[in-house]
Design a protein around this motif. Structure first.
Motif, short mmCIF file in Angstrom:
data_model
loop_
_atom_site.label_atom_id
_atom_site.label_comp_id
_atom_site.label_asym_id
_atom_site.label_seq_id
_atom_site.Cartn_x
_atom_site.Cartn_y
_atom_site.Cartn_z
N ALA A 47 0.83 -1.21 0.00
CA ALA A 47 0.00 0.00 0.00
C ALA A 47 0.86 1.26 0.00
CB ALA A 47 -0.93 0.00 1.21
N LYS A 48 1.96 1.22 0.75
CA LYS A 48 2.82 2.41 0.87
C LYS A 48 3.67 2.66 -0.37
CE LYS A 48 6.19 4.53 3.97
NZ LYS A 48 6.88 4.45 5.25
N TYR A 49 4.22 1.60 -0.95
CA TYR A 49 5.20 1.75 -2.04
C TYR A 49 4.70 1.28 -3.40
CZ TYR A 49 8.53 2.55 1.73
OH TYR A 49 9.18 3.06 2.81
N ASP A 50 3.47 0.87 -3.52
CA ASP A 50 2.95 0.18 -4.70
C ASP A 50 3.45 0.74 -6.03
OD1 ASP A 50 1.41 -1.69 -6.11
OD2 ASP A 50 -0.22 -0.24 -6.32
N GLU A 51 3.15 1.98 -6.35
CA GLU A 51 3.52 2.54 -7.65
C GLU A 51 4.89 3.20 -7.66
OE1 GLU A 51 1.80 2.08 -10.51
OE2 GLU A 51 0.46 0.82 -9.32
N LEU A 52 5.57 3.25 -6.52
CA LEU A 52 6.87 3.92 -6.44
C LEU A 52 8.05 2.99 -6.69
CD1 LEU A 52 6.53 6.29 -3.35
CD2 LEU A 52 6.59 6.92 -5.76
N VAL A 53 7.85 1.67 -6.54
CA VAL A 53 8.98 0.76 -6.62
C VAL A 53 9.69 0.85 -7.96
CG1 VAL A 53 8.09 -0.88 -4.92
CG2 VAL A 53 7.59 -1.23 -7.33
N PRO A 54 10.98 0.66 -7.93
CA PRO A 54 11.82 0.43 -6.75
C PRO A 54 12.06 1.71 -5.96
CG PRO A 54 13.19 0.57 -8.69
CD PRO A 54 11.77 0.66 -9.18
N VAL A 55 12.21 1.51 -4.65
CA VAL A 55 12.52 2.61 -3.74
C VAL A 55 13.75 2.20 -2.94
CG1 VAL A 55 11.72 4.05 -1.84
CG2 VAL A 55 10.08 3.24 -3.53
N LEU A 56 14.77 3.06 -2.93
CA LEU A 56 15.98 2.81 -2.16
C LEU A 56 15.91 3.62 -0.88
CD1 LEU A 56 18.76 1.47 -1.92
CD2 LEU A 56 19.71 3.47 -3.11
N LEU A 57 16.07 2.93 0.25
CA LEU A 57 15.97 3.56 1.56
C LEU A 57 17.22 3.33 2.39
CD1 LEU A 57 12.43 2.18 2.51
CD2 LEU A 57 12.91 4.49 1.72
N HIS A 58 17.52 4.29 3.24
CA HIS A 58 18.46 4.10 4.35
C HIS A 58 17.64 4.43 5.58
CE1 HIS A 58 21.60 5.48 7.25
NE2 HIS A 58 22.01 4.27 6.94
N GLY A 59 17.25 3.38 6.32
CA GLY A 59 16.30 3.59 7.41
C GLY A 59 15.00 4.10 6.81
N GLU A 60 14.53 5.24 7.30
CA GLU A 60 13.30 5.83 6.77
C GLU A 60 13.58 6.88 5.70
OE1 GLU A 60 10.07 4.93 7.53
OE2 GLU A 60 11.11 3.26 8.49
N THR A 61 14.85 7.13 5.39
CA THR A 61 15.23 8.14 4.41
C THR A 61 15.17 7.57 3.00
OG1 THR A 61 16.72 9.18 6.01
CG2 THR A 61 17.05 9.75 3.70
N GLU A 62 14.31 8.16 2.16
CA GLU A 62 14.22 7.72 0.77
C GLU A 62 15.33 8.39 -0.02
OE1 GLU A 62 11.47 8.41 -3.09
OE2 GLU A 62 10.37 7.87 -1.28
N LEU A 63 16.19 7.57 -0.63
CA LEU A 63 17.30 8.10 -1.43
C LEU A 63 16.88 8.32 -2.88
CD1 LEU A 63 20.18 5.92 0.03
CD2 LEU A 63 19.41 8.18 0.75
N CYS A 64 16.07 7.42 -3.43
CA CYS A 64 15.59 7.58 -4.80
C CYS A 64 14.54 6.52 -5.06
CB CYS A 64 16.73 7.49 -5.81
SG CYS A 64 17.76 6.02 -5.68
N HIS A 65 13.78 6.72 -6.14
CA HIS A 65 12.85 5.70 -6.59
C HIS A 65 12.80 5.70 -8.12
CE1 HIS A 65 10.12 9.22 -6.14
NE2 HIS A 65 9.57 8.74 -7.22
#
Length: 81
Positions: A47-65
């Motif tokens: 539900a949170k990432y459905d259309e955003l993947v791929p999403v690169l995270l460090h902890g809760e920090t989104e680096l890119c998608h």
């Protein structure tokens, strides 16, 4: 301190596979581990990432998608190293 990155992904996503491959040399350079998480295995993550993947995270920090932003990710990794 080890750097742990999380790649929100799904099995049938070619962009996800592309980001994972592009990230591998950068992760190796910084000694980072990359955990690939299948968002389809968890309804809350889907539900949170459905259309955003791929999403690169460090902890809760989104680096890119969608695509690896190598310059931004490198700059971030230099700062936290």
């Amino acid at each position: 301190m080890a750097i742990e990155l999380t790649l929100m992904s799904r099995g049938y996503c070619h962009l996800c596979h592309d980001m994972e491959a592009a990230l591998a040399p950068l992760a190796a350079e910084f000694g980072a581990t990359v955990t690939v998480v299948d968002v389809d295995a968890d309804p809350a993550l889907e539900a949170k990432y459905d259309e955003l993947v791929p999403v690169l995270l460090h902890g809760e920090t989104e680096l890119c998608h969608y695509f690896l932003d190598e310059a931004k990710t490198r700059e971030y990794l230099v700062q936290i190293r």
